[in-house]
Design a protein around this motif. Structure first.
Motif, mmCIF file in Angstrom:
data_model
loop_
_atom_site.group_PDB
_atom_site.id
_atom_site.type_symbol
_atom_site.label_atom_id
_atom_site.label_comp_id
_atom_site.label_asym_id
_atom_site.label_seq_id
_atom_site.Cartn_x
_atom_site.Cartn_y
_atom_site.Cartn_z
ATOM 1 N N PHE A 196 0.747 -1.145 0.067
ATOM 2 C CA PHE A 196 0.101 0.103 0.042
ATOM 3 C C PHE A 196 1.001 1.278 0.187
ATOM 4 O O PHE A 196 0.499 2.344 -0.273
ATOM 5 C CB PHE A 196 -0.957 0.002 1.261
ATOM 6 C CG PHE A 196 -2.056 -0.533 0.872
ATOM 7 C CD1 PHE A 196 -3.254 -0.346 0.247
ATOM 8 C CD2 PHE A 196 -2.114 -2.273 1.171
ATOM 9 C CE1 PHE A 196 -4.398 -0.932 0.023
ATOM 10 C CE2 PHE A 196 -3.296 -2.768 0.724
ATOM 11 C CZ PHE A 196 -4.621 -2.457 0.225
ATOM 12 N N VAL A 197 1.991 1.019 0.501
ATOM 13 C CA VAL A 197 3.162 2.187 0.307
ATOM 14 C C VAL A 197 3.370 2.394 -1.030
ATOM 15 O O VAL A 197 3.491 3.280 -1.941
ATOM 16 C CB VAL A 197 4.106 2.132 1.330
ATOM 17 C CG1 VAL A 197 5.449 3.241 1.196
ATOM 18 C CG2 VAL A 197 3.777 2.092 2.900
ATOM 19 N N MET A 221 1.548 -3.566 -9.635
ATOM 20 C CA MET A 221 2.230 -4.519 -8.758
ATOM 21 C C MET A 221 1.687 -4.589 -7.154
ATOM 22 O O MET A 221 1.165 -5.560 -6.719
ATOM 23 C CB MET A 221 3.660 -4.516 -8.671
ATOM 24 C CG MET A 221 4.446 -4.721 -10.037
ATOM 25 S SD MET A 221 6.180 -4.596 -9.986
ATOM 26 C CE MET A 221 6.616 -6.083 -8.968
ATOM 27 N N ALA A 222 1.437 -3.481 -6.787
ATOM 28 C CA ALA A 222 1.065 -3.072 -5.241
ATOM 29 C C ALA A 222 -0.577 -3.649 -5.222
ATOM 30 O O ALA A 222 -0.875 -4.314 -4.446
ATOM 31 C CB ALA A 222 0.814 -1.776 -5.062
ATOM 32 N N MET A 223 -1.411 -3.425 -6.400
ATOM 33 C CA MET A 223 -2.755 -3.868 -6.158
ATOM 34 C C MET A 223 -2.966 -5.197 -6.513
ATOM 35 O O MET A 223 -3.739 -5.931 -6.057
ATOM 36 C CB MET A 223 -3.643 -3.024 -7.339
ATOM 37 C CG MET A 223 -3.774 -1.629 -6.804
ATOM 38 S SD MET A 223 -4.675 -1.515 -5.116
ATOM 39 C CE MET A 223 -3.410 -0.913 -4.146
ATOM 40 N N TRP A 224 -2.036 -6.035 -7.249
ATOM 41 C CA TRP A 224 -2.143 -7.642 -7.421
ATOM 42 C C TRP A 224 -1.682 -7.917 -5.932
ATOM 43 O O TRP A 224 -2.325 -9.002 -5.740
ATOM 44 C CB TRP A 224 -1.015 -7.926 -8.461
ATOM 45 C CG TRP A 224 -1.588 -7.983 -9.769
ATOM 46 C CD1 TRP A 224 -0.802 -7.190 -10.923
ATOM 47 C CD2 TRP A 224 -2.477 -8.572 -10.356
ATOM 48 N NE1 TRP A 224 -1.527 -7.361 -11.931
ATOM 49 C CE2 TRP A 224 -2.586 -8.186 -11.827
ATOM 50 C CE3 TRP A 224 -3.497 -9.279 -9.710
ATOM 51 C CZ2 TRP A 224 -3.585 -8.625 -12.580
ATOM 52 C CZ3 TRP A 224 -4.469 -9.913 -10.819
ATOM 53 C CH2 TRP A 224 -4.465 -9.609 -12.011
ATOM 54 N N MET A 225 -0.797 -7.590 -5.226
ATOM 55 C CA MET A 225 -0.737 -7.899 -3.832
ATOM 56 C C MET A 225 -1.747 -8.009 -2.950
ATOM 57 O O MET A 225 -2.327 -8.615 -2.266
ATOM 58 C CB MET A 225 0.487 -7.080 -3.375
ATOM 59 C CG MET A 225 0.957 -7.638 -1.970
ATOM 60 S SD MET A 225 1.467 -9.109 -1.568
ATOM 61 C CE MET A 225 2.887 -8.968 -2.369
ATOM 62 N N ALA A 226 -2.460 -6.636 -3.026
ATOM 63 C CA ALA A 226 -3.790 -6.264 -2.283
ATOM 64 C C ALA A 226 -4.768 -7.275 -2.606
ATOM 65 O O ALA A 226 -5.443 -8.091 -1.843
ATOM 66 C CB ALA A 226 -4.090 -5.074 -2.513
ATOM 67 N N ALA A 227 -5.006 -7.626 -3.746
ATOM 68 C CA ALA A 227 -6.247 -8.483 -4.455
ATOM 69 C C ALA A 227 -5.727 -9.992 -4.108
ATOM 70 O O ALA A 227 -6.980 -10.563 -3.853
ATOM 71 C CB ALA A 227 -6.308 -8.184 -6.010
#
Length: 457
Positions: A196-197, A221-227
């Protein structure tokens, strides 16, 4: 008037709250750097090397602040908690020593190569160094969480004639009952915190320039991690909660706001707990769902705080709220991850400004959730330092309140000055366009880019 034990507890809470945000960030960031460098070696695309160098200096600063804050924290075991250190030293001392001798030495040994060796040792060896730093951060979390978990679910020990905890079975000590759940839960929290950072920084630059390729890569890449990871964190949290129900049922009752023992206990969404009256007011609840979540049975009985010994009840007025902050942020992360999938499907991921603005606002969410989770865990363990065996009141040093108050004041002033400056510098780095130095990256590698960014910041 505060007593020495109150000030000692507040001082430790203050220092740990500062410290925990740095490992929560660097654990995930080290792995992110390894992924970026691996993608660069595989795909030969300069954007990955550019992002690697962009985040490398941030990692170095955060890692340094984490080390310094961790060292300061360890000194409190001797100053404010000497009785605790004396009694638990035979068990916890070796575990913390293993963390230094293995994980920290591994990180420190390869960190120099990772920071300055891109043009000196070759691409493959440099990538190996990055992997070792990433593994070192994981290994450090392994040992520290083993120590912390043992304090919640102590196992594999006996108590000798002078009251010291003596190790009997190191496998049971290291892999104590809550350790696997706590380790998975914390590692996922670290990855989400970093994601998220990274996503917030990417969103910030996309709001300024929608065509910024490096910013697009960061946010994607960040939102793939979040999803992917945020829903898994929900499952891991449920498993951790079931383990806590088995070994620390009073903590669960306080977290859920259950003062009365009930069959078919409700899920309390909102309420105002009152520890003095042992009741909760202004309740908003869903009938029977609490029993379903905790015991997977709508009619299961959940033990309330009134049925625990009065001197073993944790302060529900604190952890009831900290737990809801943590869960609320977790649900927001899941929702944002799902929204990102929808936008990808509609081919609107990089053009929806409202989504980018919310990603920016969610940047500090992981840190808040980690601190709220720590408060839930550690305050929920009270009134014990080693759950069920050693009380907090029996763990504090024979020290006067004015001495603790003086050191606490020094810590507060020093931390806000030193770590405030470091955090300010990190934010200065965030504001730099990750694409502006890509030409320099091709020529000089990570050391040159790092020095150039120092000048620009």
């Amino acid at each position: 008037m505060f007593e020495a034990i109150d000030l000692a507890r507040f001082q430790f809470a203050f220092v740990v709250s500062f410290h925990i945000i740095f490992p929560a960030f660097t654990i995930g960031l080290a792995s992110y750097l390894a992924v970026l460098e691996g993608l660069w070696l595989w795909k030969k695309e300069d954007r990955y090397l550019n992002l690697f160098n962009y985040w490398l200096k941030i990692f170095a600063i955060a890692f340094g602040m984490g080390v310094v804050s961790g060292i300061v924290m360890s000194y409190q075991f001797g100053t404010n908690w000497s009785v605790f250190s004396d009694k638990t030293g035979p068990v916890l001392g070796p575990l913390m020593g293993y963390e230094v001798l293995s994980a920290f030495f591994l990180e420190a040994g390869f960190l120099g190569i990772m920071l300055f060796g891109m043009n000196k040792v070759g691409k493959q060896l440099h990538f190996f160094a990055t992997l070792m730093v990433a593994f070192g951060t994981f290994f450090s979390a392994f040992w520290i969480l083993s120590v912390n978990s043992w304090m919640h679910t102590p196992a594999g020990f006996s108590i000798n004639e002078v009251g010291q905890f003596v190790p009997e079975d190191w496998i049971q000590i290291i892999f104590n009952p809550s350790f696997p759940y706590r380790l998975v839960h914390m590692l996922m929290a670290a990855y989400l915190t970093t994601a998220f950072v990274v996503g917030a920084v990417g969103a910030w630059h996309l709001l300024k320039n929608n065509k910024n390729l490096c910013a697009r890569t960061m946010l994607s890449m960040a939102m793939w991690m979040a999803a992917i990871v945020a829903p898994l964190q929900l499952v891991a949290g449920d498993m951790h909660g079931l383990n806590t129900l088995e070994y620390q049922p009073a903590k669960i009752a306080a977290m859920e706001g259950h003062y009365e023992t009930k069959k078919g206990a409700p899920l309390i969404l909102f309420g105002i707990p009152d520890d003095d009256a042992m009741e909760i007011n202004s309740i908003v609840e869903i009938p029977k769902l609490g029993s379903m979540i905790l015991k997977h049975d709508f009619d299961a009985e959940i033990k309330g705080l009134r049925d625990f010994p009065a001197d073993e009840i944790p302060p529900a007025e604190i952890i009831f709220w900290s737990f809801r902050i943590m869960v609320g942020i977790g649900m927001a992360m899941i929702a944002l991850g799902l929204w990102s999938l929808f936008l990808r499907f509609k081919n609107l991921f990089y053009s929806t400004r409202l989504f980018h603005q919310i990603c920016l606002l969610m940047g500090p969410a992981g840190f808040i959730a980690v601190i709220a989770g720590w408060v839930t865990t550690e305050v929920g363990r009270q009134p014990f330092t080693v759950y069920g065996v050693l009380r907090t009141v029996d763990s504090v040093s024979p020290i006067d309140a004015p001495a603790v108050a003086t050191s606490l004041l020094v810590f507060i002033v020093t931390y806000f000055l030193v770590f405030g400056a470091g955090t300010y510098y990190i934010f200065k780095q965030f504001s730099i366009n990750p694409e502006q130095d890509k030409d320099a990256t091709k020529k000089v590698g990570s050391l040159g880019v790092s020095l150039k960014l120092f000048d620009k910041a």
